[in-house]
Write a protein that holds these residues in place. Structure first.
Motif, PDB file in Angstrom:
ATOM      1  N   PRO A  63      51.366  40.685  27.093  1.00 24.82           N
ATOM      2  CA  PRO A  63      50.017  39.846  27.219  1.00 24.82           C
ATOM      3  C   PRO A  63      49.305  40.296  28.761  1.00 24.82           C
ATOM      4  CG  PRO A  63      51.759  38.102  27.637  1.00 24.82           C
ATOM      5  CD  PRO A  63      52.374  38.823  27.321  1.00 24.82           C
ATOM      6  N   LEU A  64      48.075  40.590  28.777  1.00 32.31           N
ATOM      7  CA  LEU A  64      47.899  40.551  30.351  1.00 32.31           C
ATOM      8  C   LEU A  64      47.666  39.222  31.220  1.00 32.31           C
ATOM      9  CD1 LEU A  64      46.285  42.840  32.886  1.00 32.31           C
ATOM     10  CD2 LEU A  64      44.096  41.980  31.183  1.00 32.31           C
ATOM     11  N   ILE A  65      48.163  39.916  32.275  1.00 29.86           N
ATOM     12  CA  ILE A  65      47.854  38.117  33.147  1.00 29.86           C
ATOM     13  C   ILE A  65      46.942  38.877  34.600  1.00 29.86           C
ATOM     14  CG2 ILE A  65      49.278  36.906  34.917  1.00 29.86           C
ATOM     15  CD1 ILE A  65      52.326  37.247  33.546  1.00 29.86           C
ATOM     16  N   GLN A  66      46.232  37.268  34.651  1.00 29.30           N
ATOM     17  CA  GLN A  66      44.935  37.574  35.291  1.00 29.30           C
ATOM     18  C   GLN A  66      44.873  36.885  36.155  1.00 29.30           C
ATOM     19  OE1 GLN A  66      42.311  40.883  35.563  1.00 29.30           O
ATOM     20  NE2 GLN A  66      42.212  38.855  37.312  1.00 29.30           N
ATOM     21  N   TRP A  67      44.594  36.835  37.242  1.00 25.12           N
ATOM     22  CA  TRP A  67      44.445  35.945  38.343  1.00 25.12           C
ATOM     23  C   TRP A  67      42.546  35.571  38.637  1.00 25.12           C
ATOM     24  CZ3 TRP A  67      48.331  31.928  38.838  1.00 25.12           C
ATOM     25  CH2 TRP A  67      49.250  32.736  39.405  1.00 25.12           C
ATOM     26  N   ARG A  68      42.572  34.360  39.188  1.00 24.05           N
ATOM     27  CA  ARG A  68      41.420  34.400  39.461  1.00 24.05           C
ATOM     28  C   ARG A  68      40.572  33.566  40.263  1.00 24.05           C
ATOM     29  NH1 ARG A  68      37.001  36.127  36.278  1.00 24.05           N
ATOM     30  NH2 ARG A  68      37.606  37.186  34.539  1.00 24.05           N
ATOM     31  N   LYS A  69      40.495  33.770  41.396  1.00 21.02           N
ATOM     32  CA  LYS A  69      40.065  32.417  42.344  1.00 21.02           C
ATOM     33  C   LYS A  69      38.641  32.254  42.588  1.00 21.02           C
ATOM     34  CE  LYS A  69      39.459  32.194  47.433  1.00 21.02           C
ATOM     35  NZ  LYS A  69      39.196  33.343  48.721  1.00 21.02           N
ATOM     36  N   ASN A  70      38.591  31.389  42.352  1.00 23.08           N
ATOM     37  CA  ASN A  70      37.557  30.411  42.374  1.00 23.08           C
ATOM     38  C   ASN A  70      36.576  30.991  40.733  1.00 23.08           C
ATOM     39  OD1 ASN A  70      37.599  28.780  44.251  1.00 23.08           O
ATOM     40  ND2 ASN A  70      37.500  29.681  46.086  1.00 23.08           N
ATOM     41  N   ASP A  71      37.226  31.264  40.019  1.00 17.26           N
ATOM     42  CA  ASP A  71      36.083  32.252  38.306  1.00 17.26           C
ATOM     43  C   ASP A  71      36.100  34.249  39.391  1.00 17.26           C
ATOM     44  OD1 ASP A  71      36.579  30.370  37.092  1.00 17.26           O
ATOM     45  OD2 ASP A  71      34.268  29.354  37.901  1.00 17.26           O
ATOM     46  N   HIS A  72      36.526  34.343  40.025  1.00 20.34           N
ATOM     47  CA  HIS A  72      36.167  35.171  40.792  1.00 20.34           C
ATOM     48  C   HIS A  72      37.323  35.964  40.359  1.00 20.34           C
ATOM     49  CE1 HIS A  72      32.263  34.943  42.210  1.00 20.34           C
ATOM     50  NE2 HIS A  72      32.910  33.796  42.805  1.00 20.34           N
ATOM     51  N   LYS A  73      37.414  37.469  40.334  1.00 23.14           N
ATOM     52  CA  LYS A  73      38.883  38.330  39.374  1.00 23.14           C
ATOM     53  C   LYS A  73      39.114  38.772  40.870  1.00 23.14           C
ATOM     54  CE  LYS A  73      38.856  40.947  35.264  1.00 23.14           C
ATOM     55  NZ  LYS A  73      38.271  41.796  34.565  1.00 23.14           N
ATOM     56  N   LEU A  74      40.490  38.710  40.680  1.00 21.49           N
ATOM     57  CA  LEU A  74      41.474  39.004  41.784  1.00 21.49           C
ATOM     58  C   LEU A  74      42.381  40.180  41.677  1.00 21.49           C
ATOM     59  CD1 LEU A  74      43.167  36.058  42.976  1.00 21.49           C
ATOM     60  CD2 LEU A  74      40.745  37.376  44.650  1.00 21.49           C
ATOM     61  N   PHE A  75      41.962  41.554  42.955  1.00 25.24           N
ATOM     62  CA  PHE A  75      42.884  42.801  42.571  1.00 25.24           C
ATOM     63  C   PHE A  75      43.794  42.565  43.588  1.00 25.24           C
ATOM     64  CE2 PHE A  75      38.421  42.662  40.438  1.00 25.24           C
ATOM     65  CZ  PHE A  75      38.950  43.843  39.253  1.00 25.24           C
ATOM     66  N   ALA A  76      44.585  43.761  43.045  1.00 24.65           N
ATOM     67  CA  ALA A  76      45.439  43.113  44.656  1.00 24.65           C
ATOM     68  C   ALA A  76      45.138  45.051  45.483  1.00 24.65           C
ATOM     69  CB  ALA A  76      46.932  44.871  43.854  1.00 24.65           C
ATOM     70  N   SER A  77      45.616  43.909  46.553  1.00 26.09           N
ATOM     71  CA  SER A  77      44.735  45.212  47.517  1.00 26.09           C
ATOM     72  C   SER A  77      45.870  46.274  48.923  1.00 26.09           C
ATOM     73  CB  SER A  77      44.589  43.306  49.026  1.00 26.09           C
ATOM     74  OG  SER A  77      44.696  42.531  48.651  1.00 26.09           O
ATOM     75  N   GLU A  78      44.928  46.769  48.732  1.00 28.77           N
ATOM     76  CA  GLU A  78      45.534  47.966  48.786  1.00 28.77           C
ATOM     77  C   GLU A  78      45.634  48.096  50.727  1.00 28.77           C
ATOM     78  OE1 GLU A  78      43.665  51.300  47.350  1.00 28.77           O
ATOM     79  OE2 GLU A  78      44.235  50.789  45.085  1.00 28.77           O
ATOM     80  N   SER A  79      44.678  48.146  50.985  1.00 30.13           N
ATOM     81  CA  SER A  79      44.775  48.476  52.300  1.00 30.13           C
ATOM     82  C   SER A  79      45.477  46.735  53.145  1.00 30.13           C
ATOM     83  CB  SER A  79      43.269  48.015  53.259  1.00 30.13           C
ATOM     84  OG  SER A  79      42.548  47.540  53.032  1.00 30.13           O
ATOM     85  N   ASP A  80      45.685  46.035  53.086  1.00 34.00           N
ATOM     86  CA  ASP A  80      46.171  44.343  53.928  1.00 34.00           C
ATOM     87  C   ASP A  80      47.022  43.548  53.197  1.00 34.00           C
ATOM     88  OD1 ASP A  80      44.446  43.623  52.052  1.00 34.00           O
ATOM     89  OD2 ASP A  80      43.070  42.328  53.329  1.00 34.00           O
ATOM     90  N   GLU A  81      47.156  44.191  51.868  1.00 30.06           N
ATOM     91  CA  GLU A  81      48.614  44.037  51.282  1.00 30.06           C
ATOM     92  C   GLU A  81      48.054  42.453  51.541  1.00 30.06           C
ATOM     93  OE1 GLU A  81      52.080  44.788  52.307  1.00 30.06           O
ATOM     94  OE2 GLU A  81      51.974  47.043  51.823  1.00 30.06           O
TER      95      GLU A  81
END
Length: 1281
Positions: free
Chosen positions: A569-587
């Motif tokens: 499966p794909l594990i997708q995380w959301r914060k307050n119904d907004h999709k989250l993406f991995a942070s590249e700059s500030d981690e």
């Protein structure tokens, strides 16, 4: 059969009936491109040999204004099969463009257009009117929307007079534009002669009429090139008006402020009417000085921000896409410092007709009933009329099967092929007319199932699935579903047959798996579908709600279980119904498997975090909350209320708790009278976290300020702001000082001390202590009184150690404290006068005695009797073997005041002691009693000082020891006990008794070579056996070759390491090595000791293969092969390798060696003298002395050989420091000499060169070879241990 189907069609209003020809396959009737068109949809995968379609107008004729002959073009396009035939009406009359000689007609399949052939605009006016296009074929007639053709003359430049305008500074003015009259709306640009726009502002604006309005004039407004440029987009024309000259005369007086006045529109009220969907503008141009500000408001509601815009510096209110809800009253409010003016606008909104429900084009089977719903809205309400093929319904033959409802719907009952036609619904009011074409196509088409057979539907438990069974035909086919038994299918409430033919199954379980069949009723058409049900995706460990502190890391974990038939499966995380993406700059966000890691949590990170486990069939989700909690904010708004004599109520408003409830509040105070002290803020009280007020107990005569600190599970808040100052009144002291006592030190004095009271207990000003004292005996009830501000208080001249009653009372200017209770105190002490009597010593055993004495007379103590001191001195040991005298050691034993005996232990046995006893008080010790002497009895000895083990053979063990440091008597021998160490711990103890105390070693024979032993050795006296010393050990086994040999080759060397066997004696072995291709030229190293653990085999050839053999006692115990890295380098012969060159160099070296020896002899002997003189003479300062003598000149044959060996090892000088510089001086140059210092035993061996002695391996003469790693230094060094 399909080829026998009748396609009989007809048209209402036109009595015609024709047999249609066979046409190509038509799969789709086009959708209308205009809102007034509709089309019939036939699925693309429906198979039929031919099909006719009614006309559909695809391009409507458009309304046009003709400014030139090129503009007159009317076009109408339509689709249909057969291709439609076009005709026109103009103003409701038939119009045939083909018969007009001034018009040219272009007619193609599906298209009809006409345009003018005239060259003059005068002939265009006859074509003004309203045009309608009709497109017809045998299935009906489609009608276009009405197109209006107007003619107009393009605006032209008119001759104008130059305008000069003069006005005074501060007055308002309007510069006229007067654009030419035209049906087109102009766009106005005020510019200068350089075609630059005039600067517009709140003071200078352009009106909708094109005029330039000045709210008030300034001197810089004077110019002669105000030019109004009029732009017409339709004709692509720009007309420049005559420039206007504006002259602004300066005012002779100070400019007078003027209140706002309306310039456009005038008056106080205006009315605007608009149509729904239009754009209108309300205008509000104001004059006045200073420039007025404008505000737009809606009187009867809220001004819409989405449909209104403010333009031209708020002088215009623009409505975009106006609607009925925008109708109402609006106000423009203009004001400046001089006043205000208001203009009201009444906006009414009406509407041209617009559709709210449109009839749908459809296929019908003979005998069906048709309902065409047509509804429209508008202001005023539009009238609905119907036409059939362009002919009004009222003009056609009446048909009882046709009904018109009050709402405007048309109902056709029991239709037949002759009812096939195009029906027009038309809606009209005073603002316009709209029309829509609707196709009623009566036809029979055989049913077909359009869904593929054998589809498989895979779903998970709990889902909803739609089993498709799309069918088409006329009349509409009816389908039934079977899944097992029909009764079961219909009885299940989760089964829902749809009107589209599909079967919807809700809340699926594994019981629903299987095959399903869809059948067209009354036919043999059917398809089957398979339903596969998988386990639903579940979240086993959902993300938990977290509470973290700012800056910490939060980790959400989401563990799931997926059906094994599904992909990962794909594990997708959301914060307050907004999709989250991995942070590249500030981690900030990091995804690691099932974990979401949120670094450095901040307040904006709070929220609901949802884990979505997504497969290609379903999704499961779970949500956890991230909450940040922190220490609370400090309370605010501190207030003091309800003041009383010693209390006040403090109330406050709690600060933000930051998601962690306040546990308690700490109330602190600061004494304003002692701010300079180190105390600062002090804790006064603590209350629970759910309170917001506290009653505080206070001290009298203090000036308070309060603050509060809130505490939660994270920590303390910052302190709150301090409260106002609160003062308490002075009162008499509540209590007296505590711990009143005497601490008299000097004789003839009474020192009275007490615990000084806290300043807060003074309760008022002018605080002091009243000190009272009197003798216990003889002085009567009279108290002596004095005053002081601090302890101590000293009374002199009152005798040694006398008892007094003493008390201390607190008082201030408001009064005195309570009456204190007296305590007993004493004047100063003196040292005791007498020593204890009848002192006696009784020996209890070898280490303990009992001392007794008679009680001392208390009068002679002259103070408090603290006890007795026994001074015990160990003078010496009674043992005869101790040659040196031991220092005496004195121990003081202190007893209590009421003791008359004391047992003293831990004495040294077999020793001589002395003893005295004295009495003491706090002033010191009294005189000692007469000294007593006594001896302690003999005891058992301490353990031997050392015990070492040595193994001469595999079955023997030699024990060596030293006597006990404390024999505690006369040593008569030793007792050796030993046992074999076994797992069962039941080995018998064996004993060896040694009766001679001078023996210091013993050899045990016949021991087990495979066992370990534990040895216990004790000293013995006549009293008994002492404590043992214990050692464990085992015999040493015969040597064995090493094991675990590893070889690591280098370019020209090989590092060899090994592990020696435990308990085995060291053995010596050889390493034999052979280079491949060297035939049988085996080389052998010197003997290698197994204790080295490492050896470096040197002088190997790079890039070569070697065989290695390890031998011990001529037996090979290990062999291997290695390859040295690197490249084999062939050495080219040179003159340095020739024999003559080697001989020449050898001769030169020999000559230098002879000269060096001669120089050495001359330097060190200084001439001829005897060896004896040299020996007896002073020792050379450069020579190193050994133990007794220096044998610098005595050398045996072995010594000379060793010196030659050393001379070939230059690195030895550096490491062993045996060489020194400047020992030889030959013509000013320095050379090196080697000095060897030997001890007596070594010299004695060298003094007998004729004797043949074999040097043992471990003797100092046996050299040890040390092989360092190859680093450019010498490869081998021989060191004399």
């Amino acid at each position: 059969m399909l080829d026998e189907q009748r396609q009989q069609v007809g048209s209402r209003g036109r009595c015609s009936s024709i047999r249609p020809p066979v046409l190509p396959l038509i799969l789709l009737l086009s959708l209308a491109t205009h809102s007034s068109q509709a089309a019939i949809h036939i699925p693309s995968n429906y198979h039929i040999s031919d099909l006719k379609r009614p006309p559909v107008i695809t391009t409507q004729p458009g309304t046009v204004t003709v400014f030139s002959v090129e503009d007159l073009v009317m076009t109408c396009e339509a689709s249909g099969n057969p291709p439609p035939i076009f005709r026109w009406t103009k103003d409701g009359e038939e119009f045939d463009p083909g018969t007009d000689p001034e018009l040219k007609v272009t007619e193609r399949s599906g298209s009809f257009a006409f345009y003018t052939l005239s060259n003059t605009m005068d002939t265009m006016k006859q074509y003004q009117g309203k045009y309608v296009c009709y497109a017809s074929n045998e299935l009906g007639t489609a009608v276009s929307s009405e197109a209006i053709l107007n003619t107009d003359v393009p605006p032209t430049q008119q001759k104008e007079k130059k305008v000069n305008v003069k006005s005074e500074e501060g007055s308002s003015i309007v510069l006229q534009c007067n654009p030419p009259q035209s049906s087109m709306e102009p766009i106005i640009h005020w510019m200068d002669w350089k075609l630059r726009h005039i600067h517009l502002s709140e003071r200078v604006v352009v009106g909708k009429d094109g005029n330039l309005y000045f709210a008030h004039l300034k001197k810089e407004d004077s110019r002669n090139d105000y030019t109004c440029n009029v732009q017409y987009l339709a004709t692509r024309t720009i007309l420049a008006k005559e420039p206007v000259t504006l002259t602004v005369n300066p005012s002779n007086t100070v400019l007078r402020n003027r209140s706002p006045l309306m310039m456009r529109p005038t008056g106080r009220h205006s009315t605007y009417q608009a149509l729904r969907g239009q754009t209108i503008e309300l205008e509000c141009i104001i004059e006045g000085y200073p420039t007025p500000k404008v505000l737009w408001v809606r009187k009867d509601g809220e001004l819409s921000e989405s449909r209104t815009d403010k333009e031209m510096f708020d002088r215009r209110l623009r409505f975009t896409n106006i609607s009925e809800s925008d109708a109402g009253e609006y106000q423009c409010i203009a004001d400046n410092s001089q006043g205000r003016i208001t203009h009201t606008y009444t906006v009414t909104v009406e509407a041209a007709p617009y559709w709210t429900k449109e009839p749908v084009s459809q296929l019908y089977a003979p005998g069906e009933n048709v309902r065409l719903d047509c509804q429209a809205e508008g202001i005023p309400s539009p009238a609905i009329t119907w036409m059939i093929n362009g002919i009004p319904l009222s003009s056609t033959d009446k048909d009882p099967r046709r009904t018109l409802t009050a709402s405007g719907s048309l109902i056709l009952k029991d239709v037949n092929f002759g009812d096939t036609a195009i029906y027009q619904c038309q809606a009209s009011n005073k603002h316009g007319t709209i029309l829509i074409n609707t196709n009623v196509y009566v036809i029979e088409l055989p049913p077909q199932i359009l869904t593929e057979d054998g589809n498989t539907y895979t779903v998970t438990e709990g889902q909803k699935v739609l089993l498709e069974c799309e069918s088409f035909g006329s009349p509409k086919p009816k389908v039934i579903w079977n899944g097992g038994s029909a009764s079961t299918l219909l009885a299940d409430s989760r089964m829902n047959p749809l009107t589209t033919g599909g079967l919807e199954i809700s809340n699926i379980t594994h019981d629903n798996e299987g095959f399903y069949t869809c059948t067209v009723q009354n036919t043999n058409l059917s398809i089957s579908a398979e339903l596969e049900v998988l386990n639903r995706t579940v979240i086993l460990s959902p993300p938990q709600s977290l509470k973290v502190q700012p800056g910490q890391t939060a980790i959400f974990t989401c563990l799931s279980l997926v059906d094994p038939k599904l992909a990962s499966p794909l594990i997708q995380w959301r914060k307050n119904d907004h999709k989250l993406f991995a942070s590249e700059s500030d981690e900030k966000y990091t995804f690691e498997g099932p974990d979401l890691i949120i670094a450095n949590a901040e307040p904006e990170d709070e929220g609901n975090y949802t884990c979505q486990v997504i497969t290609n069939l379903d999704m499961a989700e779970a949500t956890g909350t991230l909450t940040l909690y922190d220490r609370p904010d400090p309370p605010v708004l501190l207030q003091l209320t309800q003041p009383k004599q010693r209390t006040v109520t403090l109330s406050w408003t709690p600060g933000d708790e930051h998601n962690s409830p306040v546990i308690e509040y700490v109330i602190e105070f600061e004494d304003q009278d002692s701010k300079s002290s180190e105390k600062g803020w002090e804790e006064l009280s603590r209350v629970s976290g759910n309170t917001e007020r506290a009653s505080l107990s206070l001290w009298p005569h203090m000036s308070y300020r309060f603050r509060i600190i809130a505490i939660n599970e994270v920590g303390k808040s910052d302190p709150s702001k301090a409260s106002e100052i609160y003062n308490t009144a002075a009162e008499a002291p509540d209590n007296n000082p505590e711990d009143v006592r005497s601490e008299s030190i000097d004789p003839d004095t009474l020192v009275i001390i007490w615990e000084e009271m806290d300043k807060r207990s003074f309760n008022g000003p002018d605080f002091k202590y009243r000190v009272l004292w009197r003798r216990v005996v003889g002085s009567g009830p009279i108290w002596h009184t004095n005053y002081t501000t601090a302890p101590p208080f000293v009374v002199n001249g009152i005798g040694n150690f006398s008892a007094f009653e003493i008390k201390v009372q607190a008082l201030n200017e408001k009064g005195e404290g309570p009456e204190p209770d007296p305590v007993i105190g004493y004047s100063g002490e003196n040292i005791p006068l007498e020593a204890p009597m009848n002192v006696d010593v009784v020996r209890l055993n070898s280490t303990a005695i009992r001392v007794t004495w008679a009680a001392i007379d208390r009068e002679t103590v002259r103070g408090h009797l603290l006890g007795y001191k026994i001074h015990l001195t160990r003078v010496r040991s009674l043992s005869h073997h101790r040659a040196r005298r031991e220092p005496s050691i004195t121990t003081v034993v202190v007893t209590g005041a009421n003791e008359e005996r004391k047992v003293i232990g831990e004495l040294q046995p077999y020793s001589h002691y002395t003893l005295t006893v004295s009495v003491f008080n706090s002033k010191g010790d009294g005189p000692p009693c007469e000294m007593l002497s006594f001896n302690t009895a003999e005891g058992v000895p301490h353990p031997p000082t050392s015990l070492t083990l040595d193994s001469p053979s595999e079955t023997e063990m030699t024990l060596r020891w030293t006597p006990p440091s404390q024999p505690n008597g006369i040593l008569i021998g030793y007792l050796l006990q030993y046992l074999q160490i076994v797992e069962s711990d039941d080995s018998p103890m064996q004993e060896e008794k040694i009766n001679d105390p001078k023996i210091s070693h013993l050899t045990l024979k016949g021991l087990d070579r495979h066992s370990h032993y534990r040895f216990f050795l004790r000293g013995r006296t006549a009293t008994g056996d002492g404590e043992p010393i214990m050692r464990e050990g085992a015999t040493t086994l015969d040597g064995a070759p090493p094991v675990n040999i590893s070889v690591l080759p280098g370019d020209n060397f090989a590092n060899i390491s090994w592990v020696a066997k435990k308990r085995h004696r060291n053995v010596r072995f050889h390493i034999h090595y052979l280079r491949q291709n060297d035939a049988d030229k085996w080389k052998k190293t010197e003997k290698v000791d197994s204790s080295q653990f490492f050896y470096q085999l040197q002088d190997l050839r790079p890039g070569s293969h070697y065989h290695l053999r390890f031998t011990h006692s001529n037996v090979t115990f290990f062999q291997t092969e290695i390859d040295t890295p690197g490249t084999v380098t062939e050495v080219q012969p040179s003159f340095a390798t020739q024999g003559w060159f080697i001989g020449l160099v050898s001769a030169i070296v020999l000559l230098l060696l002879v000269l060096l020896i001669l120089c050495f002899v001359r330097r060190n002997k200084g001439g001829k003298y005897s060896v004896k003189d040299k020996e007896e003479g002073p020792i050379d300062s450069e020579a190193r002395p050994m133990k007794d003598e220096t044998f610098g000149e005595y050398r045996s044959l072995e010594s000379d050989l060793e010196e030659k060996r050393l001379a070939s090892q230059p690195s030895l000088c550096e490491e062993s420091k045996l060489c020194s510089e400047d020992n030889l001086d030959f013509n000013g140059s320095s050379v090196l000499t080697t000095e060897i210092n030997l001890d007596e035993s070594l010299a004695s061996q060298f003094s007998r060169p004729s004797e043949s002695r074999e040097v043992p391996n471990n003797s100092p003469l046996n050299p040890t070879t040390v092989s360092p790693s190859p680093n450019g230094l010498t490869n081998q060094v021989t060191i004399l241990d």
